[in-house]
Design a protein around this motif. Structure first.
Motif, mmCIF file in Angstrom:
data_model
loop_
_atom_site.group_PDB
_atom_site.id
_atom_site.type_symbol
_atom_site.label_atom_id
_atom_site.label_comp_id
_atom_site.label_asym_id
_atom_site.label_seq_id
_atom_site.Cartn_x
_atom_site.Cartn_y
_atom_site.Cartn_z
ATOM 1 N N TYR A 1 0.788 -1.335 -0.003
ATOM 2 C CA TYR A 1 -0.066 0.095 0.015
ATOM 3 C C TYR A 1 0.886 1.352 0.124
ATOM 4 C CZ TYR A 1 -4.248 -2.856 0.824
ATOM 5 O OH TYR A 1 -5.259 -3.727 0.561
ATOM 6 N N ARG A 2 2.073 1.166 0.699
ATOM 7 C CA ARG A 2 3.103 2.443 0.780
ATOM 8 C C ARG A 2 3.434 2.740 -0.702
ATOM 9 N NH1 ARG A 2 4.810 -0.075 5.519
ATOM 10 N NH2 ARG A 2 3.685 0.894 7.502
ATOM 11 N N LEU A 3 3.915 1.488 -1.427
ATOM 12 C CA LEU A 3 4.587 1.592 -2.562
ATOM 13 C C LEU A 3 3.263 2.112 -3.715
ATOM 14 C CD1 LEU A 3 7.096 0.843 -3.943
ATOM 15 C CD2 LEU A 3 6.126 -1.445 -4.610
ATOM 16 N N MET A 4 2.286 1.572 -3.653
ATOM 17 C CA MET A 4 1.223 2.022 -4.202
ATOM 18 C C MET A 4 0.995 3.691 -4.327
ATOM 19 S SD MET A 4 0.321 -0.504 -6.193
ATOM 20 C CE MET A 4 -1.314 -0.470 -6.907
ATOM 21 N N THR A 5 0.967 4.156 -2.932
ATOM 22 C CA THR A 5 0.793 5.655 -2.697
ATOM 23 C C THR A 5 1.925 6.285 -3.309
ATOM 24 O OG1 THR A 5 -0.559 4.892 -0.627
ATOM 25 C CG2 THR A 5 0.452 7.160 -0.946
ATOM 26 N N LEU A 6 3.207 5.696 -3.122
ATOM 27 C CA LEU A 6 4.484 6.404 -3.478
ATOM 28 C C LEU A 6 4.328 6.702 -5.076
ATOM 29 C CD1 LEU A 6 7.270 7.589 -2.968
ATOM 30 C CD2 LEU A 6 8.171 5.202 -3.464
ATOM 31 N N PHE A 7 3.627 5.626 -5.680
ATOM 32 C CA PHE A 7 3.816 5.782 -7.301
ATOM 33 C C PHE A 7 2.325 6.382 -7.808
ATOM 34 C CE2 PHE A 7 6.578 1.686 -7.643
ATOM 35 C CZ PHE A 7 7.611 2.333 -7.692
ATOM 36 N N GLY A 8 1.792 7.234 -6.745
ATOM 37 C CA GLY A 8 0.581 7.964 -7.268
ATOM 38 C C GLY A 8 -0.529 7.360 -7.535
ATOM 39 N N ILE A 9 -0.939 5.980 -6.924
ATOM 40 C CA ILE A 9 -2.089 5.429 -7.425
ATOM 41 C C ILE A 9 -2.898 5.425 -6.204
ATOM 42 C CG2 ILE A 9 -2.927 2.715 -7.793
ATOM 43 C CD1 ILE A 9 -0.145 2.359 -8.967
ATOM 44 N N THR A 10 -4.269 5.901 -6.734
ATOM 45 C CA THR A 10 -5.197 6.099 -5.402
ATOM 46 C C THR A 10 -6.050 4.813 -5.080
ATOM 47 O OG1 THR A 10 -5.416 8.357 -6.012
ATOM 48 C CG2 THR A 10 -7.420 7.336 -4.813
ATOM 49 N N GLN A 11 -5.850 4.202 -4.193
ATOM 50 C CA GLN A 11 -6.697 2.952 -3.851
ATOM 51 C C GLN A 11 -6.961 3.112 -2.159
ATOM 52 O OE1 GLN A 11 -4.853 -0.671 -4.646
ATOM 53 N NE2 GLN A 11 -3.250 -0.353 -3.160
ATOM 54 N N GLU B 1 1.152 -5.799 -11.868
ATOM 55 C CA GLU B 1 0.060 -5.437 -12.487
ATOM 56 C C GLU B 1 -0.716 -3.893 -12.138
ATOM 57 O OE1 GLU B 1 -2.306 -6.251 -16.021
ATOM 58 O OE2 GLU B 1 -0.467 -7.378 -15.359
ATOM 59 N N GLY B 2 -0.787 -3.594 -10.819
ATOM 60 C CA GLY B 2 -1.573 -2.662 -10.468
ATOM 61 C C GLY B 2 -0.501 -1.428 -10.673
ATOM 62 N N ILE B 3 0.649 -1.463 -10.343
ATOM 63 C CA ILE B 3 1.577 -0.376 -10.554
ATOM 64 C C ILE B 3 1.823 0.021 -11.976
ATOM 65 C CG2 ILE B 3 4.105 0.418 -10.536
ATOM 66 C CD1 ILE B 3 4.077 -1.444 -7.922
ATOM 67 N N THR B 4 1.892 -1.152 -12.839
ATOM 68 C CA THR B 4 2.477 -0.693 -14.233
ATOM 69 C C THR B 4 1.110 -0.370 -15.114
ATOM 70 O OG1 THR B 4 2.284 -3.059 -14.808
ATOM 71 C CG2 THR B 4 4.438 -2.244 -14.455
ATOM 72 N N SER B 5 -0.098 -1.045 -14.473
ATOM 73 C CA SER B 5 -1.159 -0.446 -15.324
ATOM 74 C C SER B 5 -1.812 0.997 -15.209
ATOM 75 C CB SER B 5 -2.236 -1.627 -15.159
ATOM 76 O OG SER B 5 -2.610 -1.683 -13.879
ATOM 77 N N LEU B 6 -1.188 1.435 -13.888
ATOM 78 C CA LEU B 6 -2.072 2.740 -13.463
ATOM 79 C C LEU B 6 -1.114 3.755 -13.261
ATOM 80 C CD1 LEU B 6 -4.450 1.064 -10.909
ATOM 81 C CD2 LEU B 6 -4.960 2.276 -12.899
ATOM 82 N N SER B 7 0.346 3.517 -13.414
ATOM 83 C CA SER B 7 1.305 4.782 -13.008
ATOM 84 C C SER B 7 2.364 4.613 -13.965
ATOM 85 C CB SER B 7 1.690 4.446 -11.517
ATOM 86 O OG SER B 7 2.802 5.305 -11.313
ATOM 87 N N VAL B 8 2.938 5.523 -14.307
ATOM 88 C CA VAL B 8 4.180 5.906 -15.339
ATOM 89 C C VAL B 8 5.522 6.503 -14.096
ATOM 90 C CG1 VAL B 8 3.084 6.375 -17.135
ATOM 91 C CG2 VAL B 8 3.616 8.229 -16.010
ATOM 92 N N ILE B 9 5.068 6.567 -13.238
ATOM 93 C CA ILE B 9 6.192 6.895 -12.255
ATOM 94 C C ILE B 9 7.554 6.065 -12.047
ATOM 95 C CG2 ILE B 9 6.964 7.135 -9.829
ATOM 96 C CD1 ILE B 9 4.362 8.540 -9.275
ATOM 97 N N PRO B 10 7.367 4.719 -12.508
ATOM 98 C CA PRO B 10 8.707 3.831 -12.571
ATOM 99 C C PRO B 10 9.609 4.135 -13.681
ATOM 100 C CG PRO B 10 7.014 2.475 -11.894
ATOM 101 C CD PRO B 10 6.189 3.771 -12.229
#
Length: 317
Positions: A151-161, A228-237
């Motif tokens: 959850y912290r990683l997803m927040t860091l990458f700007g993904i709202t959940q 899947e969640g990070i790469t489908s919803l964020s370009v921050i990587p």
């Protein structure tokens, strides 16, 4: 105060090798629907839709038999190929025609008693109602730490959940139709639903232990879901790669200036260790960068084909 009329409800249950737990799941959900109908909170034409994700056991046979016995309350769809939980859930969302739907896993670790609360929240005017765990005391220490880190990683990458929310949620017909307008093949529904922006609320509950069968989300699948969640919803990587490249170049310039200064001072630099470390360091960054870029290119490749997400092999409605 309620602002909506009595809705029809469909409960969407993705299934994969749930032969052991299915009878308990069916009995429990049927009781919930009958109770809500008697209370006048949902219409009599409400039903359960089981999505069999091409199980290898007798799950589909049990769904068919149950549908024959209770045609009005039990419906089923069998996918032609195992597509994974998220696609199975999407198939369910695409094949319901009720005012509201609630998705829940067949293991019933999510509290079914929250279904009534979710319906009440909808009647108050909410289009989306999230089922949220109040704690992770039932998880192993490893799973608890990995989930919080996720959850912290997803927040860091700007993904709202919604934190501590899986796929136990209520969607109105309008929210469902809007969600289905997202056409991408690589989906992470938990991150897509908040993008809809409709009025929402939460129902908090304690998650139970699995009664029977095995977990369908081992470590390998959890890692895949996170990627899947990070790469489908964020370009921050991709942006991180650019930042790493800039920092590496800056580091190289500083080392070059230092080496030149040492040369002018007449100091002898052996350099063997520094060269080897630099090669491995830069090589590692390059390989990681290529891997991340390749992940995105692979997704572009799959999206460009525009293939169907799934095929239905058999239905019982």
């Amino acid at each position: 105060m309620y602002t909506k009329n009595i809705p029809s409800l469909s409960i969407i249950v993705p299934c994969y090798n749930e032969e052991e737990i299915f009878p308990i799941c069916l009995k429990t959900l049927k009781a919930i629907i009958k109770k809500l109908v008697l209370k006048g909170k949902i219409k009599e034409d409400s039903y359960i839709l089981f999505i069999d994700d091409c199980s290898k056991d007798l799950t589909w046979a049990l769904i068919k038999k149950s549908s024959e016995i209770d045609k009005n309350i039990v419906k089923g769809i069998k996918l032609s190929k195992n597509q994974g939980h998220q696609i199975a859930l999407l198939a369910g969302l695409s094949n319901v025609n009720t005012d509201i739907n609630i998705s829940i896993d067949a293991d019933l670790q999510d509290d079914v008693n929250c279904i009534e609360q979710m319906v009440e929240e909808y009647l108050k005017g909410n289009e989306i109602v999230y089922g949220v765990r109040n704690d992770r005391s039932s998880d192993s220490p490893f799973k608890r730490i990995s989930a919080n880190s996720f959850y912290r990683l997803m927040t860091l990458f700007g993904i709202t959940q919604v934190e501590n929310h899986a796929d136990f949620r209520l969607l109105s017909r309008r929210a469902t139709n809007c969600l289905l307008q997202y056409n991408e093949r690589n989906i992470y529904i938990r991150g897509m639903v908040p993008l809809l922006g409709f009025k929402s609320s939460k129902v908090v509950y304690s998650r139970k232990e699995r009664i029977a069968g095995e977990s369908k989300y081992p470590l390998k699948k959890m890692v895949y879901l996170a990627i899947e969640g990070i790469t489908s919803l964020s370009v921050i990587p991709l942006r991180i790669i650019s930042v790493l490249g800039f920092i590496t170049c800056l580091f190289a310039v500083l080392i070059s200036v230092y080496a030149l200064f040492q040369r002018l001072e007449g100091h002898v630099i052996d350099g063997w260790a520094s060269i080897i470390l630099s090669i491995f360091f830069l090589g590692g960054i390059q390989l990681i960068s290529i891997g991340v870029i390749g992940e995105y290119i692979g997704k572009i490749y799959l999206e460009s084909k525009n293939r169907p997400r799934y095929f239905i092999e058999e239905e019982c409605k």
